[in-house]
Design an enzyme around this catalytic site. Structure first.
Site, PDB file in Angstrom:
ATOM      1  N   GLU A   1       4.394 -10.326   3.116  1.00 23.48           N
ATOM      2  CA  GLU A   1       4.512  -9.957   1.703  1.00 23.48           C
ATOM      3  C   GLU A   1       5.964  -9.632   1.340  1.00 23.48           C
ATOM      4  OE1 GLU A   1       1.971  -6.671   0.824  1.00 23.48           O
ATOM      5  OE2 GLU A   1       2.664  -6.480  -1.233  1.00 23.48           O
TER       6      GLU A   1
ATOM      7  N   LYS B   1      -2.366  -3.570   7.078  1.00 28.64           N
ATOM      8  CA  LYS B   1      -1.055  -4.067   6.606  1.00 28.64           C
ATOM      9  C   LYS B   1       0.013  -3.158   7.186  1.00 28.64           C
ATOM     10  CE  LYS B   1       1.161  -3.387   2.092  1.00 28.64           C
ATOM     11  NZ  LYS B   1       1.114  -3.686   0.651  1.00 28.64           N
ATOM     12  N   LEU B   2       0.984  -3.765   7.874  1.00 26.52           N
ATOM     13  CA  LEU B   2       2.074  -2.982   8.455  1.00 26.52           C
ATOM     14  C   LEU B   2       3.307  -3.127   7.582  1.00 26.52           C
ATOM     15  CD1 LEU B   2       1.861  -4.025  12.237  1.00 26.52           C
ATOM     16  CD2 LEU B   2       0.721  -2.099  11.092  1.00 26.52           C
ATOM     17  N   LYS B   3       3.915  -2.008   7.258  1.00 27.15           N
ATOM     18  CA  LYS B   3       5.194  -2.048   6.566  1.00 27.15           C
ATOM     19  C   LYS B   3       6.251  -2.454   7.580  1.00 27.15           C
ATOM     20  CE  LYS B   3       4.187  -0.613   2.428  1.00 27.15           C
ATOM     21  NZ  LYS B   3       4.493  -1.437   1.263  1.00 27.15           N
TER      22      LYS B   3
ATOM     23  N   SER C   1      -2.810   0.273   4.267  1.00 29.55           N
ATOM     24  CA  SER C   1      -1.382   0.023   4.444  1.00 29.55           C
ATOM     25  C   SER C   1      -0.826   1.099   5.369  1.00 29.55           C
ATOM     26  CB  SER C   1      -0.723   0.090   3.066  1.00 29.55           C
ATOM     27  OG  SER C   1       0.668  -0.012   3.174  1.00 29.55           O
TER      28      SER C   1
ATOM     29  N   ASN D   1       8.654  -5.351   1.483  1.00 31.72           N
ATOM     30  CA  ASN D   1       9.221  -4.741   0.276  1.00 31.72           C
ATOM     31  C   ASN D   1      10.666  -5.196   0.027  1.00 31.72           C
ATOM     32  OD1 ASN D   1       7.158  -2.111   1.045  1.00 31.72           O
ATOM     33  ND2 ASN D   1       7.168  -2.901  -1.036  1.00 31.72           N
TER      34      ASN D   1
ATOM     35  N   ASP E   1       4.298  -6.243   5.232  1.00 30.05           N
ATOM     36  CA  ASP E   1       4.916  -6.093   3.917  1.00 30.05           C
ATOM     37  C   ASP E   1       6.351  -5.610   4.088  1.00 30.05           C
ATOM     38  OD1 ASP E   1       5.608  -5.613   1.319  1.00 30.05           O
ATOM     39  OD2 ASP E   1       4.158  -4.008   0.972  1.00 30.05           O
TER      40      ASP E   1
ATOM     41  N   LYS F   1      -0.757  -6.098  -8.642  1.00 27.87           N
ATOM     42  CA  LYS F   1      -0.803  -4.642  -8.866  1.00 27.87           C
ATOM     43  C   LYS F   1      -0.860  -4.425 -10.368  1.00 27.87           C
ATOM     44  CE  LYS F   1       1.632  -2.826  -4.867  1.00 27.87           C
ATOM     45  NZ  LYS F   1       3.032  -2.990  -4.462  1.00 27.87           N
TER      46      LYS F   1
ATOM     47  N   ASP G   1       4.786  -9.969  -4.285  1.00 24.51           N
ATOM     48  CA  ASP G   1       4.324  -8.760  -4.967  1.00 24.51           C
ATOM     49  C   ASP G   1       5.350  -8.435  -6.056  1.00 24.51           C
ATOM     50  OD1 ASP G   1       3.571  -6.212  -5.754  1.00 24.51           O
ATOM     51  OD2 ASP G   1       4.090  -5.236  -3.876  1.00 24.51           O
TER      52      ASP G   1
ATOM     53  N   GLY H   1      -1.969  -1.612  -4.110  1.00 26.77           N
ATOM     54  CA  GLY H   1      -2.137  -0.211  -4.499  1.00 26.77           C
ATOM     55  C   GLY H   1      -0.779   0.449  -4.550  1.00 26.77           C
TER      56      GLY H   1
HETATM   57  O1  NPG Z   1      -2.902   1.803  -0.691  1.00 24.33           O
HETATM   58  O2  NPG Z   1      -2.242   2.650  -2.575  1.00 24.33           O
HETATM   59  C1  NPG Z   1      -2.021   2.107  -1.483  1.00 24.33           C
HETATM   60  C2  NPG Z   1      -0.580   1.833  -1.123  1.00 24.33           C
HETATM   61  C3  NPG Z   1      -0.351   0.490  -0.540  1.00 24.33           C
HETATM   62  O3  NPG Z   1       1.609   0.018   0.717  1.00 24.33           O
HETATM   63  C4  NPG Z   1       1.110   0.211  -0.368  1.00 24.33           C
HETATM   64  N1  NPG Z   1       1.829   0.214  -1.470  1.00 24.33           N
HETATM   65  O4  NPG Z   1       4.747  -1.756  -1.500  1.00 24.33           O
HETATM   66  O5  NPG Z   1       2.696  -2.232  -1.789  1.00 24.33           O
HETATM   67  C5  NPG Z   1       3.584  -1.408  -1.612  1.00 24.33           C
HETATM   68  C6  NPG Z   1       3.256   0.054  -1.486  1.00 24.33           C
HETATM   69  C7  NPG Z   1       3.809   0.928  -2.563  1.00 24.33           C
HETATM   70  C8  NPG Z   1       3.417   2.233  -2.631  1.00 24.33           C
HETATM   71  C9  NPG Z   1       4.675   0.469  -3.499  1.00 24.33           C
HETATM   72  C10 NPG Z   1       3.892   3.076  -3.606  1.00 24.33           C
HETATM   73  C11 NPG Z   1       5.167   1.314  -4.472  1.00 24.33           C
HETATM   74  C12 NPG Z   1       4.777   2.591  -4.529  1.00 24.33           C
END
Ligand code: NPG
Length: 369
Positions: A214, A161-163, A135, A191, A189, A263, A239, A291
């Site tokens: 996502e 995966k690009l935020k 990510s 969020n 993603d 998750k 998610d 993750g």
């Molecule tokens: O590889 O552990 C990992 C992180 C992957 O981007 C990632 N997680 O929104 O999915 C998500 C994000 C996240 C991280 C969400 C920390 C919440 C807390």
């Protein structure tokens, strides 16, 4: 199983680089660990709550409080603890899935260690290695993003995966697709950073042949996700909206998603995560394992889950050094072909390295049961 007590341990893990998402920037992971102790063994559960309630309503101090004040006392009233029934005992307490997951995982771990069975075998893993995605957070500029992606591709990650967030979406995605070509497995993603009014912008992402988008909309917008899904060619993945197998069944029935990011730490634990997997498999919906910047303890269990048959897309199951210069367990490493190995030892199959764990510990509380 007779449990003597639980330790609540707070560990501070500095990230190698700040991790920026649409909901905030992380510099350091404040990890809450739950350790369950029996006469013969100990088990670990990692709580995925963040320091602040920005990703979800849970946060670390709140999780520690609810565990101490409500969850452990409820378990103390049980004559004998079977981790497979813990969720039922804790059910009267509304929500707090991250806190419940940490407690259940610690108990599953100690129980499996005593039985000499691995998490993977218990959950139903069918692979001994799983492909790892990575990510990539929001960056200050597109050139900086391209450098970061180049490094991950070079290291062997099989999916990027690009935020994304409003103002950081079409251009960075276009730049990555142009630079790395059509073979790169790429997904985004959001969020929950968009609304249905952004459908036209999001539809522009259809040009880039993404695996999925996502959580584009708010977590309680299932109906609107269904509407958006009809306007996009890119598959919608949920998610934050999926907190249980029931949520997954509802989302699928509504047509709100074609993919689910599971998750375990967010949905109440590995048993509920497996139920979500089962519902999705039954409906032909692909799943992958998300993750939350876990240490090696949480990562170990996630990798075991990702080895179940329905996990047909690469997960955010990166190597430890994606986030941490030093993990609190033996680090997970990326194989030459971009996979990580599913631990095969009893329970989580990994242990904290005591010196490192102690050096990173900021507080520890022993709570006899
Ligand atoms: O590889 O552990 C990992 C992180 C992957 O981007 C990632 N997680 O929104 O999915 C998500 C994000 C996240 C991280 C969400 C920390 C919440 C807390």
């Amino acid at each position: 199983m007779k449990v003597n007590g639980f330790e609540l341990r707070r560990v501070s893990m500095p990230l190698k680089a700040p991790f920026r998402t649409s909901f905030g920037v992380e510099h350091e992971r404040d990890v809450l660990l739950v350790r369950a102790e029996t006469a013969d063994a100990e088990g670990w559960g990692e709580c995925v709550a963040m320091s602040e309630p920005l990703y979800s309503s849970e946060y670390v101090d709140g999780a520690a409080e609810v565990i101490r004040r409500f969850l452990l006392p409820a378990l103390a009233s049980q004559v004998s603890l079977d981790p497979r029934h813990v969720a039922r005992v804790l059910e009267p307490f509304k929500g707090h899935r991250m806190a419940k997951a940490a407690v259940e995982t610690a108990l599953l771990d100690v129980w499996l260690r005593e039985r000499g069975e691995s998490f993977g075998s218990f959950l139903g893993a069918v692979r001994d290695r799983v492909p790892a995605g990575v990510s990539v957070g929001i960056m200050d500029s597109v050139p900086q993003l391209l450098d970061a992606v180049a490094e991950y591709v070079e290291q062997g990650y099989v999916r990027i995966k690009l935020k994304i967030a409003p103002g950081w979406d079409v251009e960075p995605v276009r730049a990555v697709r142009e630079r790395f070509g059509s073979d790169l497995l790429l997904q985004v993603d959001a969020n929950a950073a968009y609304t249905l009014a952004d459908a036209v912008t999001l539809a522009r992402l259809d040009d880039f042949d993404l695996l999925l988008i996502e959580q584009p909309l708010a977590e309680d917008d299932l109906r609107q996700h269904a509407e958006l899904a009809r306007l996009l060619r890119t598959p919608v993945c949920l998610d934050e909206s999926i907190e249980s197998a029931k949520d997954a069944a509802d989302a699928i029935a509504l047509g709100a998603c074609r993919v689910v990011n599971i998750k375990p730490g967010r949905v109440g634990g590995y048993l509920e995560a497996r139920r979500i997997h089962d519902v999705c498999v039954a409906h032909g919906v692909a799943v992958w394992c998300g993750g939350m910047l876990e240490s090696g303890l949480g990562r170990a269990a996630n990798i075991a889950l990702a080895a179940l048959p329905g996990f047909t897309l690469p997960g955010d199951t990166s190597a430890s050094d994606r986030y941490y210069a030093e993990d609190i367990t033996e680090p997970f490493r990326l194989d030459a072909d971009g996979c990580v190995t599913v631990p095969s030892g009893p329970g989580l199959g990994v242990q904290p390295v005591r010196d490192i764990l102690d050096a990173r510990t900021t507080s520890s509380d022993w709570l006899p049961l």
